[in-house]
Scaffold this motif. Structure first.
Motif, PDB file in Angstrom:
ATOM      1  N   GLU A 154      14.641  10.830  -2.220  1.00 19.39           N
ATOM      2  CA  GLU A 154      14.117   9.562  -2.690  1.00 19.39           C
ATOM      3  C   GLU A 154      14.034   8.513  -1.365  1.00 19.39           C
ATOM      4  O   GLU A 154      13.262   7.827  -1.188  1.00 19.39           O
ATOM      5  CB  GLU A 154      15.195   8.854  -3.570  1.00 19.39           C
ATOM      6  N   GLN A 156      13.949   9.575   1.752  1.00 14.98           N
ATOM      7  CA  GLN A 156      12.667   9.872   2.588  1.00 14.98           C
ATOM      8  C   GLN A 156      11.380   9.345   2.168  1.00 14.98           C
ATOM      9  O   GLN A 156      10.583   8.757   2.654  1.00 14.98           O
ATOM     10  CB  GLN A 156      12.609  11.393   2.805  1.00 14.98           C
ATOM     11  N   GLN A 157      11.047   9.442   0.708  1.00 17.48           N
ATOM     12  CA  GLN A 157       9.960   8.901   0.041  1.00 17.48           C
ATOM     13  C   GLN A 157       9.820   7.546   0.471  1.00 17.48           C
ATOM     14  O   GLN A 157       8.509   6.950   0.552  1.00 17.48           O
ATOM     15  CB  GLN A 157       9.903   9.156  -1.367  1.00 17.48           C
ATOM     16  N   GLN A 158      10.948   6.561   0.218  1.00 20.84           N
ATOM     17  CA  GLN A 158      10.936   5.359   0.517  1.00 20.84           C
ATOM     18  C   GLN A 158      10.392   4.956   1.811  1.00 20.84           C
ATOM     19  O   GLN A 158       9.813   4.106   2.167  1.00 20.84           O
ATOM     20  CB  GLN A 158      12.255   4.499   0.114  1.00 20.84           C
ATOM     21  N   GLN A 159      10.969   5.687   2.708  1.00 26.45           N
ATOM     22  CA  GLN A 159      10.680   5.630   4.376  1.00 26.45           C
ATOM     23  C   GLN A 159       9.216   6.057   4.586  1.00 26.45           C
ATOM     24  O   GLN A 159       8.544   5.161   5.189  1.00 26.45           O
ATOM     25  CB  GLN A 159      11.500   6.587   5.079  1.00 26.45           C
ATOM     26  N   ILE A 160       8.778   6.981   3.920  1.00 21.24           N
ATOM     27  CA  ILE A 160       7.343   7.251   4.031  1.00 21.24           C
ATOM     28  C   ILE A 160       6.346   6.256   3.384  1.00 21.24           C
ATOM     29  O   ILE A 160       5.437   5.890   4.089  1.00 21.24           O
ATOM     30  CB  ILE A 160       7.093   8.909   3.508  1.00 21.24           C
ATOM     31  N   GLN A 161       6.668   5.819   2.214  1.00 22.45           N
ATOM     32  CA  GLN A 161       5.862   4.481   1.434  1.00 22.45           C
ATOM     33  C   GLN A 161       6.173   3.128   2.515  1.00 22.45           C
ATOM     34  O   GLN A 161       4.924   2.776   2.670  1.00 22.45           O
ATOM     35  CB  GLN A 161       6.776   4.415   0.372  1.00 22.45           C
ATOM     36  N   MET A 162       7.400   3.042   3.143  1.00 24.62           N
ATOM     37  CA  MET A 162       7.253   1.777   4.068  1.00 24.62           C
ATOM     38  C   MET A 162       6.259   2.217   5.234  1.00 24.62           C
ATOM     39  O   MET A 162       5.439   1.553   5.573  1.00 24.62           O
ATOM     40  CB  MET A 162       8.726   1.738   4.610  1.00 24.62           C
ATOM     41  N   GLN A 163       6.369   3.702   5.774  1.00 24.87           N
ATOM     42  CA  GLN A 163       5.524   3.967   6.865  1.00 24.87           C
ATOM     43  C   GLN A 163       4.052   3.713   6.547  1.00 24.87           C
ATOM     44  O   GLN A 163       3.242   3.204   7.429  1.00 24.87           O
ATOM     45  CB  GLN A 163       6.148   5.554   7.614  1.00 24.87           C
ATOM     46  N   ASN A 164       3.699   4.349   5.276  1.00 24.65           N
ATOM     47  CA  ASN A 164       2.015   4.455   4.945  1.00 24.65           C
ATOM     48  C   ASN A 164       1.915   2.865   4.756  1.00 24.65           C
ATOM     49  O   ASN A 164       0.629   2.561   5.332  1.00 24.65           O
ATOM     50  CB  ASN A 164       2.211   4.882   3.600  1.00 24.65           C
ATOM     51  N   PHE A 165       2.647   1.931   4.410  1.00 22.88           N
ATOM     52  CA  PHE A 165       2.420   0.741   4.178  1.00 22.88           C
ATOM     53  C   PHE A 165       2.120  -0.050   5.587  1.00 22.88           C
ATOM     54  O   PHE A 165       1.104  -0.775   5.781  1.00 22.88           O
ATOM     55  CB  PHE A 165       3.809  -0.275   3.754  1.00 22.88           C
ATOM     56  N   LYS A 166       2.891   0.307   6.695  1.00 14.85           N
ATOM     57  CA  LYS A 166       2.890  -0.119   7.939  1.00 14.85           C
ATOM     58  C   LYS A 166       1.420   0.392   8.631  1.00 14.85           C
ATOM     59  O   LYS A 166       0.947  -0.159   9.164  1.00 14.85           O
ATOM     60  CB  LYS A 166       3.859   0.156   8.845  1.00 14.85           C
TER      61      LYS A 166
END
Length: 433
Positions: A154, A156-166
């Motif tokens: 979870e 990592q998923q949040q980090q990936i979502q944040m990276q995707n947003f960036k």
């Protein structure tokens, strides 16, 4: 019993202890037997020695068997334990079983056969319970491990979502920057091209041969640079979904003929034959003529660029289900199958070095792919290294303006192994001549 068992007998009645010892000996049990007469000595013995089984008399002088059992469990001392009860103590024995005793036996029933059977049963039950407890412990640990893994996933998923947003934000900023810069650069570039054209006109003054050659170079390079800027601008608009089709009814053969004639001088400069064939019963279509011309000019430009000798064919023909096909073939260097998908990626070129032989932005085919999909069409590619390439575009005669590129999937190979970019691609056996 094959191995020697360590057995502890706990009872304040010496006669009862002797009865247990004799019954076990007569049953042939190989054992090291210890005896204590009260609960305190029993607790001390069990804290220092590991026994295979304990026979516990319920009624002791210092405490009852239930209290000793609870004391052992609170100290996490685990051992097979058989409670020896008197007459009428069966109800108490049930409580002891619930409290953790393994088995119980009435003293009146002690015999070699009975005691040996109870001993075997108690040890088996105990080890079965230990295996169950171990399995439960492993399950708990696995469950806790899975919980920790899920929590980590979870995070990592949040980090990936944040990276995707960036990344999305950066992509949008990049597209906005490209669009802004392309737009700003086009204004002075148009001025350079315009003034170059004026200088080349005789009525504004006669230039020397050397001056005319330099101005013509400025003019040609300006047009080339403007074309590159237009590609970047179109691509940035496509990325953010701001490029709209302006559909109208027009004669497709005339638009294609204009594009071919516009590129003929480049083909002539390389001594390439540029041929066109139209096989349409009805040449009228409803589409965006400017974008269709742009698609064809890009395809022809690539064909001329990557063809050193031979011919380039442009063919337009009817297709079933009210569709038309535009085909561009060349006798150029060809494309390796491993590069079929990648050549439609933005900024990607087979030769990525700065000293590459064939210049360009790497956006032409990416723009073509996006425009064709916006038009509800498909792209087919058939090529072989050293034997030329064939690009075939299938378009509906009448496009639906609600069709957008996002509704169609990525580029893929069709069932015949020919490269295709389309939604639900289908392809008849069409090979480059």
């Amino acid at each position: 019993m094959k191995k020697t068992l360590k057995i502890l007998v706990v009872d304040d009645d010496q006669g009862d202890r002797m009865a247990v010892r004799c019954a076990l000996a007569e049953a042939g049990v190989q054992m090291e037997l210890s005896e204590v007469g009260n609960g305190n000595d029993a607790f001390s013995a069990l804290t220092t020695t590991a026994y295979d089984c304990v026979f516990l008399g319920y009624r002791l002088l210092d405490q009852d068997g239930l209290s000793l059992l609870q004391q052992l469990r609170s100290s996490e001392i685990k051992v097979p334990l058989v409670v020896l009860t008197g007459e009428g103590d069966e109800q108490i024995a049930v409580q002891l079983i619930k409290a953790g005793a393994t088995e119980y036996l009435s003293k009146s029933r002690i015999s070699p056969e009975t005691l040996a059977q109870v001993l075997r049963t108690a040890i088996r039950v105990y080890w079965a319970e230990m295996q169950v407890a171990l399995a439960n412990q492993q399950l708990r640990e696995s469950h806790e491990h899975l919980i920790r893994k899920n929590q980590e996933l979870e995070r990592q998923q949040q980090q990936i979502q944040m990276q995707n947003f960036k990344l999305l934000e950066a992509s949008q900023l990049k597209s906005h920057f490209l669009a802004t810069m392309s737009h700003e650069l086009r204004t002075p570039m148009n001025a350079i091209i315009g003034f170059s054209q004026i200088l080349l006109r005789p009525k504004f003054g006669q230039l020397t041969h050397q001056q005319a050659d330099m101005v013509e170079r400025i003019f040609n390079n300006g047009k080339h640079l403007l074309m590159l800027l237009n590609e970047v601008l179109d691509f940035s608009k496509l990325e953010v979904g701001r490029l709209d089709l302006k559909a109208e009814r027009f004669d497709v053969s005339k638009v294609i003929n204009l594009a071919v004639n516009e590129m003929r001088s480049l083909a002539d400069a390389k001594n390439l034959s540029l041929l066109m064939q139209t096989d349409l019963q009805n040449t009228l279509v409803f589409n965006d003529p400017a974008r269709l011309k742009q698609i064809l000019i890009n395809l022809l430009s690539n064909a001329i660029k990557f063809t050193e000798s031979g011919e380039i064919w442009v063919e337009v023909k009817e297709l079933p289900v009210n569709r038309v096909a535009i085909i561009v073939r060349d006798t150029g260097i060809g494309i390796a199958p491993r590069d079929f998908k990648r050549i439609f990626e933005a900024f990607w070129q087979v030769d990525q070095t700065i000293t590459r032989k064939y210049p360009g932005t790497g956006l032409g085919l990416a723009i073509i792919d996006s425009l064709v999909r916006m038009m509800g069409g498909k792209i087919f590619l058939d090529s072989k290294l050293g034997s030329g390439s064939m690009f075939k575009i299938e378009l509906p005669r009448q496009i639906t303006l609600s069709t957008v590129a996002a509704d169609t999937p990525a580029i893929q190979l069709d069932d015949d192994g020919v490269f295709c970019s389309a939604k639900n691609p289908h392809h008849s056996s069409f090979q480059a001549r």
